[in-house]
Design a protein around this motif. Sequence first.
Motif, mmCIF file in Angstrom:
data_model
loop_
_atom_site.group_PDB
_atom_site.id
_atom_site.type_symbol
_atom_site.label_atom_id
_atom_site.label_comp_id
_atom_site.label_asym_id
_atom_site.label_seq_id
_atom_site.Cartn_x
_atom_site.Cartn_y
_atom_site.Cartn_z
ATOM 1 N N ALA A 73 -0.505 17.628 8.134
ATOM 2 C CA ALA A 73 0.237 18.682 7.433
ATOM 3 C C ALA A 73 0.732 18.168 6.088
ATOM 4 O O ALA A 73 0.779 18.917 5.099
ATOM 5 C CB ALA A 73 1.407 19.156 8.291
ATOM 6 N N ASP A 74 1.089 16.886 6.051
ATOM 7 C CA ASP A 74 1.599 16.288 4.804
ATOM 8 C C ASP A 74 0.469 15.810 3.889
ATOM 9 O O ASP A 74 0.739 15.286 2.803
ATOM 10 C CB ASP A 74 2.487 15.073 5.126
ATOM 11 C CG ASP A 74 3.781 15.490 5.808
ATOM 12 O OD1 ASP A 74 4.066 16.698 5.854
ATOM 13 O OD2 ASP A 74 4.489 14.592 6.305
ATOM 14 N N GLY A 75 -0.774 15.909 4.350
ATOM 15 C CA GLY A 75 -1.902 15.398 3.556
ATOM 16 C C GLY A 75 -1.882 13.882 3.451
ATOM 17 O O GLY A 75 -2.388 13.306 2.482
ATOM 18 N N ALA A 76 -1.310 13.221 4.471
ATOM 19 C CA ALA A 76 -1.172 11.752 4.418
ATOM 20 C C ALA A 76 -1.959 11.065 5.526
ATOM 21 O O ALA A 76 -1.781 9.867 5.761
ATOM 22 C CB ALA A 76 0.310 11.378 4.528
ATOM 23 N N TYR A 87 4.386 6.139 7.856
ATOM 24 C CA TYR A 87 2.928 5.944 7.901
ATOM 25 C C TYR A 87 2.468 5.280 9.202
ATOM 26 O O TYR A 87 1.358 5.497 9.649
ATOM 27 C CB TYR A 87 2.465 5.122 6.689
ATOM 28 C CG TYR A 87 2.465 5.936 5.415
ATOM 29 C CD1 TYR A 87 1.427 6.828 5.143
ATOM 30 C CD2 TYR A 87 3.507 5.848 4.515
ATOM 31 C CE1 TYR A 87 1.430 7.609 4.000
ATOM 32 C CE2 TYR A 87 3.527 6.614 3.357
ATOM 33 C CZ TYR A 87 2.491 7.496 3.106
ATOM 34 O OH TYR A 87 2.496 8.272 1.977
ATOM 35 N N LEU A 88 3.379 4.497 9.786
ATOM 36 C CA LEU A 88 2.986 3.791 11.008
ATOM 37 C C LEU A 88 3.235 4.596 12.274
ATOM 38 O O LEU A 88 2.552 4.410 13.282
ATOM 39 C CB LEU A 88 3.741 2.460 11.117
ATOM 40 C CG LEU A 88 3.459 1.428 10.023
ATOM 41 C CD1 LEU A 88 4.288 0.170 10.249
ATOM 42 C CD2 LEU A 88 1.975 1.076 9.988
ATOM 43 N N LYS A 89 4.209 5.488 12.226
ATOM 44 C CA LYS A 89 4.637 6.137 13.473
ATOM 45 C C LYS A 89 4.397 7.643 13.530
ATOM 46 O O LYS A 89 4.341 8.207 14.628
ATOM 47 C CB LYS A 89 6.151 5.901 13.691
ATOM 48 C CG LYS A 89 6.557 4.445 13.789
ATOM 49 C CD LYS A 89 6.113 3.832 15.096
ATOM 50 C CE LYS A 89 6.631 2.407 15.211
ATOM 51 N NZ LYS A 89 5.898 1.637 16.201
ATOM 52 N N ALA A 90 4.313 8.303 12.403
ATOM 53 C CA ALA A 90 4.218 9.765 12.439
ATOM 54 C C ALA A 90 2.977 10.206 13.201
ATOM 55 O O ALA A 90 1.943 9.522 13.182
ATOM 56 C CB ALA A 90 4.175 10.306 11.011
ATOM 57 N N GLU A 133 0.836 -1.201 0.000
ATOM 58 C CA GLU A 133 0.000 0.000 0.000
ATOM 59 C C GLU A 133 0.874 1.256 0.000
ATOM 60 O O GLU A 133 0.536 2.251 -0.656
ATOM 61 C CB GLU A 133 -0.926 -0.044 1.220
ATOM 62 C CG GLU A 133 -2.090 0.905 1.180
ATOM 63 C CD GLU A 133 -3.056 0.655 0.026
ATOM 64 O OE1 GLU A 133 -2.925 -0.364 -0.674
ATOM 65 O OE2 GLU A 133 -3.922 1.525 -0.180
ATOM 66 N N VAL A 134 1.979 1.192 0.728
ATOM 67 C CA VAL A 134 2.874 2.357 0.774
ATOM 68 C C VAL A 134 3.366 2.675 -0.641
ATOM 69 O O VAL A 134 3.351 3.832 -1.078
ATOM 70 C CB VAL A 134 4.062 2.094 1.731
ATOM 71 C CG1 VAL A 134 5.113 3.180 1.600
ATOM 72 C CG2 VAL A 134 3.556 2.009 3.173
ATOM 73 N N VAL A 135 3.757 1.655 -1.363
ATOM 74 C CA VAL A 135 4.238 1.881 -2.728
ATOM 75 C C VAL A 135 3.110 2.401 -3.618
ATOM 76 O O VAL A 135 3.324 3.205 -4.521
ATOM 77 C CB VAL A 135 4.859 0.584 -3.298
ATOM 78 C CG1 VAL A 135 5.072 0.668 -4.798
ATOM 79 C CG2 VAL A 135 6.167 0.277 -2.584
ATOM 80 N N ARG A 136 1.904 1.977 -3.317
ATOM 81 C CA ARG A 136 0.767 2.420 -4.146
ATOM 82 C C ARG A 136 0.423 3.894 -3.924
ATOM 83 O O ARG A 136 0.100 4.613 -4.864
ATOM 84 C CB ARG A 136 -0.460 1.553 -3.846
ATOM 85 C CG ARG A 136 -1.531 1.605 -4.920
ATOM 86 C CD ARG A 136 -2.711 0.724 -4.547
ATOM 87 N NE ARG A 136 -3.481 1.258 -3.439
ATOM 88 C CZ ARG A 136 -4.361 2.252 -3.525
ATOM 89 N NH1 ARG A 136 -4.584 2.837 -4.688
ATOM 90 N NH2 ARG A 136 -5.009 2.676 -2.455
ATOM 91 N N VAL A 137 0.534 4.348 -2.659
ATOM 92 C CA VAL A 137 0.033 5.694 -2.366
ATOM 93 C C VAL A 137 1.128 6.744 -2.168
ATOM 94 O O VAL A 137 0.832 7.930 -2.150
ATOM 95 C CB VAL A 137 -0.865 5.683 -1.098
ATOM 96 C CG1 VAL A 137 -2.045 4.745 -1.274
ATOM 97 C CG2 VAL A 137 -0.072 5.320 0.163
ATOM 98 N N ASP A 138 2.371 6.343 -2.021
ATOM 99 C CA ASP A 138 3.408 7.268 -1.607
ATOM 100 C C ASP A 138 4.375 7.547 -2.759
ATOM 101 O O ASP A 138 5.028 6.634 -3.283
ATOM 102 C CB ASP A 138 4.167 6.664 -0.410
ATOM 103 C CG ASP A 138 5.224 7.588 0.127
ATOM 104 O OD1 ASP A 138 4.860 8.511 0.874
ATOM 105 O OD2 ASP A 138 6.405 7.402 -0.222
#
Lengths: 410, 250
Positions: free
Chosen positions: B127-130, B117-120, B21-26
């Motif tokens: 702020a990052d829109g994530a 994505y797991l810790k921020a 998923e990280v590769v898909r969205v980031d």
Amino acid sequence: MNEQFRVGDELFRRAARVIPRGIYGTRGPWLVVPGSYPLFAERGRGARYRDADGNEYIDYLCGYGASILGYADPGVDAAARAADQSGFGFNHPTAAMVELAEFLTARIAGMDWALFGKNGSDATSFALQAARAHTGRRTVLKAAGAYHGSHPWATPGTAGLTAEDSAHVYDFTWNDHADLEALVTEHRHDLAAVIVTPYHHPLFDDSEFSERRFLQRLCELAHRHGALVISDDVRVGFRACLDGSHQVFDFAPDLTCYSKAMANGYPIAACLGRKPLYQAAGAVFATGTFWMQQGPMAAAMACIRRLEETGGVALMRQRGTELIDGLRQVAVRHGEQLHVSGLPSMPKVRFATEDDFLRFQRFCAAATRRGAYFHPFHNWFLSTAHSDEDIARTIDIADAALSEVVAEGE
Amino acid sequence: MTDSQIKAHLYLHAVLPQLEEVVRVDAAAQAVVAGWRSSIAMRVAGGPGMRLEVAAGRLRAVRRGRGLPSLGLLLASPAAAVRMFEAGGATPLPWMGGWRLRLVGGLRALSARLQYYLKADRELLEADGAFVEAVLIRLAVLVYAIAVLAECSPDGGGSSGAGDGVISIGVAGANPLQLHCAGGRIAASRDADRRANVTVEFADPAAAYGILSGNGDLWTAIGTGAVRLRGHLLLLDPILQLMSRVRNYL
């Protein structure tokens, strides 16, 4: 937030700050559909009650079966008030305890003594201990999925328990003669008791009556091996008949347990037993600060007398049959089929075409929002207070609710 | 299983697959794998293994792959795997393709994006829109972890008693994940391709974030409508038990 339940929702938010889960146990919101169901009650009379927001419901859960004459029955309430007027919480029981024990043993078939507690779990756990004390054995058999209370040996929950809590308690499959026989045979040297409900009424699943003389066979097997039979009549009691549901379902328990409907909502439970178990029952340490309070005892006698006088059992059967017939017709009009099991006075209802409740849950929620309280998973209850008008109004509500579900589609 | 073994399973089979998923969205993760046609196998001695297959800008996590990987990494023990995932305190030994420095560095960069994505914290994510993506990835970790814990429990985590069925877990407006329960086994799936017998739906990402971050109570959220349960709730019982155990490990 649904405006219809604004006050109740706010109460729940307050509750959640100071009470684990806000509302714990079976009355918590997780078993229904939050946003479509009330979470807090305010007052009730007869077959109807109002929630904290003032919404009124024709009630088909009846306080999980406790309200058998309807809420705030004047006769029962007057008896309880009169008894408590002279004070309660004494160092001793009052004459009401003796009178109630005499009253029940005179009515419940085959039972010679009675002992009282507050909730069904008190009665079933006491019965289990009495059986173990009498037989000197440990093992207890019960039907898989059957509910016998919230005490550690029986609870369907898992948190806070150890394996030892339910050690020596084993499950058989209801109506499976071979399974029961195998289990009894396996444990015959240590078998203290088999505990059963007069018919199988598990949460979620359909209710099942005893088939091919299952209960009779169960008694025969247990007794042959020196074990006792406990009838957990907590839910069915006084809805199938007034002298013990074992009379209707034709089996011979050694101990019987009551609560729920016996005092129309006043907190009381009873375990009754046969004479040979008298000594063992007396040997079990059983006590509770509030167990001998006279008000609920007076309420129990008034409630059962009222059921006798009014032909309450037949009346609830008739009302339940009318309700189910009406709902079946509504369902057919909408191209749906109902599956109904159990007694007409405590029917377990679902859509015949699904087994995961997805649409039935929406139907029950839609009906409840409109004023007929239908539980999606639990069996329903009728009371003697449900009138023809209540049933007719309920069927209209069900019609509208089912229209909504059909219009929404899958 | 020891705690280290269970944790190693969770990191490899519940956390690592979320690289898909990280590769898909980031965008940064996409840049890392651009042009890759590679596979990275990670194995824990005496424990689980996982393989990341990357091709055409997509990453797929599978437990078993065909042929030799482009890069093979071995962690000496479950405890070493836990140390690596939790503190970067252990280095895997390359047993294949250690010379492929681009893959080694790329894996490190992907891990950093997954960690983000797991810790921020919520402020940074917003702020990052994530924020939404992070919530969905964290939810996926939870759903996969439920299946892994069931697999690691001698009794299937109690799942055998609840019957077979499909449980859908998601956030309103986003594709849900599914748990497939059959024969006492539970499998997690990112593709909600089967009719669910019971659904657990968070009303919005904020509601899910509250529960996932441990700041909210699931039962209160159910009562307030922030979490909606529908269908055959009996199937949920072992799932909720397993869910509550996940926090003991992750």
